[in-house]
Design an enzyme around this catalytic site. Sequence first.
Site, PDB file in Angstrom:
ATOM      1  N   SER A 139       0.858  -1.198   0.000  1.00 36.27           N
ATOM      2  CA  SER A 139       0.000   0.000   0.000  1.00 36.27           C
ATOM      3  C   SER A 139       0.885   1.236   0.000  1.00 36.27           C
ATOM      4  O   SER A 139       2.029   1.187   0.479  1.00 36.27           O
ATOM      5  CB  SER A 139      -0.862   0.002   1.257  1.00 36.27           C
ATOM      6  OG  SER A 139      -1.499   1.252   1.420  1.00 36.27           O
ATOM      7  N   TYR A 152      -1.567  -0.440  10.437  1.00 34.93           N
ATOM      8  CA  TYR A 152      -1.837  -0.796   9.030  1.00 34.93           C
ATOM      9  C   TYR A 152      -0.641  -0.417   8.153  1.00 34.93           C
ATOM     10  O   TYR A 152      -0.097  -1.248   7.411  1.00 34.93           O
ATOM     11  CB  TYR A 152      -3.111  -0.116   8.514  1.00 34.93           C
ATOM     12  CG  TYR A 152      -3.352  -0.443   7.059  1.00 34.93           C
ATOM     13  CD1 TYR A 152      -3.666  -1.746   6.672  1.00 34.93           C
ATOM     14  CD2 TYR A 152      -3.224   0.529   6.067  1.00 34.93           C
ATOM     15  CE1 TYR A 152      -3.852  -2.076   5.335  1.00 34.93           C
ATOM     16  CE2 TYR A 152      -3.421   0.210   4.726  1.00 34.93           C
ATOM     17  CZ  TYR A 152      -3.728  -1.090   4.366  1.00 34.93           C
ATOM     18  OH  TYR A 152      -3.901  -1.420   3.037  1.00 34.93           O
TER      19      TYR A 152
END
Length: 253
Positions: A139, A152
């Site tokens: 990501s 995350y």
Amino acid sequence: MSKVVFITGATSGFGRATARRFAEAGWSLVLSGRREERLIELQKELAAKVPVHIAVLDVRDAAAVQKMVDDLPEGFRHVRSLINNAGLALAPEPAQKVALEDWHTMIDTNITGLVNVTHAVLPKLLETGKGASIVNIGSVAGEWPYPGGHVYGASKAFVKQFSYNLRCDLIATGVRVTDIAPGMAETEFTLVRTKGNQAASDAMYGTTTPLSAEDIAEQIFYVANLPDHININRLEIMPSRQAWSAFAVDRDK
Ligand code: NDP
Ligand code: 8X3
């Protein structure tokens, strides 16, 4: 014999779109995820085009992952591409307000789960050798910090570094490794992150032009189908309407 792609998190979003993209090109599919009804639905949709093997799998369970790989039926054992896509974000709140359990779930899924699957499938990729590939879904959050990114983003930084380090060890095996790092894309991601808040998900995507699951599936397909001698190390993709913002500064009131 058709090429085999092994996709985790095929029940939604990027994983499901990727299954459809590889099916279009005639690849055999190994599709996994926790939601069996969605796997059955996707199998029904794609089985007319290509061979499809589905397996209910929680990537956090190392023994289950190994068993699923050991039990792959004839025709699905010669895996050419592994798409490590299963993952999630939880708790968009600031770190100091987040339940420890949510941090653990992200670590167990995005890090431990990805490692479990990689370890179990790697021998099959090594057997394939030249032309094989691992595509890990990282990501932009693995590179760039933002408020509420806490574990995350850190888990996706692991994905990036693990991908790079795998490349060093696999250099002479023919197995390629890529970290695909998407920015904002409309999937069930925000619904999961907010634990079912559809309004929050609509607000996230509704007033801009996010990436679609199909946009990312196309990039995954591209990377896995490059000539054998090309390895894309990392591919970071944002929508045109997303970019970085200024540093935050805490000022006297
Ligand atoms: P979705 O929520 O739509 O899909 C996530 C997929 O992961 C589902 O198929 C889900 O299947 C699977 N999954 C989650 N936990 C587990 C688990 N424990 N075991 C097995 N499968 C699991 O989101 P996306 O498609 O957006 O997410 C795919 C990947 O892309 C994730 O790694 C995410 O972090 C990453 N990503 C997403 C971005 C975005 O903006 N959407 C941007 C950058 C990266 P099931 O629930 O059936 O198990
Ligand atoms: C998900 C995309 O921008 O929320 O990885 O970090 S973002």
